[in-house]
Motif scaffolding. Structure first.
Motif, short mmCIF file in Angstrom:
data_model
loop_
_atom_site.label_atom_id
_atom_site.label_comp_id
_atom_site.label_asym_id
_atom_site.label_seq_id
_atom_site.Cartn_x
_atom_site.Cartn_y
_atom_site.Cartn_z
N LEU A 276 1.06 -1.00 0.10
CA LEU A 276 -0.52 0.23 0.18
C LEU A 276 1.06 1.03 0.00
N ALA A 277 0.30 2.52 -0.14
CA ALA A 277 0.70 3.69 -0.70
C ALA A 277 -0.12 4.22 0.43
N GLU A 278 0.57 5.26 1.70
CA GLU A 278 -0.23 5.77 2.15
C GLU A 278 0.20 6.88 2.46
N GLU A 279 -0.88 8.18 2.04
CA GLU A 279 -0.35 9.22 2.41
C GLU A 279 -0.80 11.06 3.32
N ASP A 280 -0.94 10.55 4.57
CA ASP A 280 -1.34 10.78 5.75
C ASP A 280 -2.85 10.16 6.44
N GLY A 281 -2.38 9.47 6.07
CA GLY A 281 -3.12 7.94 6.36
C GLY A 281 -4.15 7.24 5.69
N GLU A 282 -4.29 8.45 4.32
CA GLU A 282 -5.20 7.73 3.19
C GLU A 282 -4.23 6.73 2.41
N ILE A 283 -5.08 5.87 1.55
CA ILE A 283 -4.57 4.91 0.81
C ILE A 283 -4.35 5.61 -0.20
N ILE A 284 -3.29 5.74 -1.09
CA ILE A 284 -3.97 6.21 -2.52
C ILE A 284 -3.47 5.54 -3.86
N GLY A 285 -2.37 4.52 -3.18
CA GLY A 285 -2.06 3.19 -4.01
C GLY A 285 -1.41 1.98 -3.60
N SER A 286 -1.77 1.38 -4.50
CA SER A 286 -1.55 -0.06 -4.11
C SER A 286 -0.51 -0.92 -4.94
N ALA A 287 0.00 -2.09 -4.76
CA ALA A 287 1.24 -2.99 -5.29
C ALA A 287 0.69 -4.37 -5.25
N GLN A 288 0.44 -4.92 -6.64
CA GLN A 288 -0.17 -6.89 -6.28
C GLN A 288 2.17 -7.47 -6.57
N VAL A 289 2.52 -7.87 -5.24
CA VAL A 289 3.70 -8.43 -6.16
C VAL A 289 4.10 -9.51 -5.49
N GLY A 290 4.81 -10.49 -6.43
CA GLY A 290 4.94 -12.03 -6.04
C GLY A 290 5.92 -12.28 -7.17
N LEU A 291 5.93 -13.78 -7.02
CA LEU A 291 7.20 -14.57 -7.75
C LEU A 291 6.08 -15.40 -8.78
N LEU A 292 6.37 -15.80 -10.23
CA LEU A 292 5.32 -16.46 -11.39
C LEU A 292 6.39 -18.18 -11.08
N HIS A 293 5.40 -18.56 -9.63
CA HIS A 293 6.25 -19.22 -9.73
C HIS A 293 5.49 -20.59 -10.26
N GLU A 294 4.75 -20.55 -11.45
CA GLU A 294 4.15 -21.91 -12.11
C GLU A 294 4.34 -21.31 -13.44
N THR A 295 5.50 -20.90 -14.19
CA THR A 295 6.69 -20.54 -14.87
C THR A 295 7.59 -21.16 -15.07
N PRO A 296 8.04 -21.90 -16.38
CA PRO A 296 9.03 -22.83 -16.38
C PRO A 296 10.51 -22.34 -16.34
N THR A 297 10.48 -20.43 -16.63
CA THR A 297 12.24 -19.76 -16.92
C THR A 297 12.46 -19.08 -16.00
N PRO A 298 13.44 -18.84 -15.48
CA PRO A 298 13.83 -18.88 -13.90
C PRO A 298 13.52 -17.29 -13.53
N VAL A 299 13.17 -17.19 -12.77
CA VAL A 299 13.52 -16.62 -11.24
C VAL A 299 12.74 -15.04 -12.07
N GLN A 300 11.00 -15.18 -11.79
CA GLN A 300 10.41 -14.82 -12.47
C GLN A 300 9.64 -13.22 -11.40
N GLY A 301 9.62 -12.19 -11.53
CA GLY A 301 8.36 -11.21 -10.13
C GLY A 301 7.97 -10.80 -11.21
N PHE A 302 6.69 -10.41 -10.66
CA PHE A 302 5.26 -9.87 -11.00
C PHE A 302 4.94 -8.47 -10.13
N ILE A 303 4.94 -6.83 -10.83
CA ILE A 303 4.38 -6.22 -10.72
C ILE A 303 3.36 -5.24 -10.54
N ASN A 304 2.37 -4.88 -10.19
CA ASN A 304 1.59 -4.58 -11.05
C ASN A 304 0.59 -3.16 -9.92
#
Length: 310
Positions: A54-82
């Motif tokens: 979460l991104a928070e400005e003076d107590g108000e949530i103004i942004g979000s991010a989904q973050v993690g690893l794409l564990h189901e893909t066979p290629t070297p370690v890949q991450g996702f950032i949305n």
């Protein structure tokens, strides 16, 4: 005014509601609820190392991010950032802070390649490119007005074809898992083909997910064998979205996916859903044509951006 980034606290309802509100405001074609987010945090596959921010400005949530690893893909370690920031709270540095925190986290997990979905708008694309990301494949969001639009009429089924709701497979969903795994493996993606091999993980993260609507998900069977399906997700209110539509390789070219989706959409409208959403890779001409036939209209486009870490 100070913007700070922190990990979501799933036990705090305001965090869940704030994240869902930002995501819905920035991406109204994406179905998410506070309860579905809480479920994701609790049940995401442990190998994904999922961490919503979460991104928070003076107590108000103004942004979000989904973050993690794409564990189901066979290629070297890949991450996702949305990353998404509320449209009324941009240019405060929230997106930059979210990206920085996400990249540090994923690099610490050994990720060597990062993927991010970015709305196809000049400012968003410039932001991604300024942070070292390169454009790849794209995908269209599509919307169908179920309340006021006109669906194609239901068609007669070919001999040997039967349509059934996924709920009929509640005692043994494995045939649906196998169908999902085969069709997912053929889906075009910048990350490479996904391999659905973990049946128990699929049960936890897909079959039992609170957005997954087993009554509106339709399975097309040929001589008793699941051959095609359309997976329905709903928000418990008026919004319906297609999680996946696909056909087993041996049954393609017979219009089975179209039959399944038409059945699901008709039943969704009868159940009171007023908006239907879906998304397709811009190169997936067969599904784009099917959705156009249903009456879907493109409402936005996302681009998959990639960054290779040194």
């Amino acid at each position: 005014m100070t913007v700070m980034v922190r990990e979501i606290k799933p036990e705090v309802r305001a965090d869940l509601e704030g994240f869902a509100h930002v995501r819905h405001s920035a991406l109204p074609f994406y179905v998410i609820t506070p309860d579905s987010l809480a479920y994701d945090v609790a049940h995401f596959h442990p190998d994904a190392r999922y961490r919503p921010l979460l991104a928070e400005e003076d107590g108000e949530i103004i942004g979000s991010a989904q973050v993690g690893l794409l564990h189901e893909t066979p290629t070297p370690v890949q991450g996702f950032i949305n990353v998404y920031v509320h449209p009324d709270r941009t240019r405060r540095g929230a997106a930059t802070l979210l990206v920085r925190a996400a990249e540090e986290y994923l690099a610490g997990l050994g990720a060597t390649r990062l993927l991010a979905w970015v709305l196809d708008e000049p400012g968003n694309r410039a932001f991604a490119e300024a942070h070292g990301y390169t454009a790849g494949r794209s995908s269209h969001f599509q919307r169908l007005d179920l309340a006021n639009g006109t669906l194609p009429p239901l068609q007669d089924l070919p001999p040997g074809v039967e349509l059934r709701p996924a709920a009929d497979f509640a005692d043994d969903p494995r045939p649906i898992f196998e169908l999902d795994a085969e069709t997912t493996a053929d889906e075009p993606s910048e990350a490479g083909s996904a391999e659905l091999a973990d049946y128990e993980g699929w049960l936890e993260n897909t079959w039992r997910h609170p957005l997954n609507n087993l009554d509106l998900t339709t399975i097309a069977l040929v001589d008793g064998r699941p051959a095609a399906f359309t997976a329905a997700r709903t928000d418990g209110g008026t919004r319906y979205t297609t999680g996946m539509t696909g056909t087993a390789r041996a049954f393609r070219g017979r219009g089975l996916a179209k039959l399944a989706k038409n059945d699901s959409l008709h039943r969704a409208r009868a159940a009171g859903y007023t908006e239907a959403f879906t998304g397709n890779d811009t190169g997936n001409e067969p599904m784009l044509a099917i959705n156009k036939w249903f009456g879907y209209e493109i409402c936005a486009t996302e681009v998959r951006y990639v960054r290779e870490l040194g």
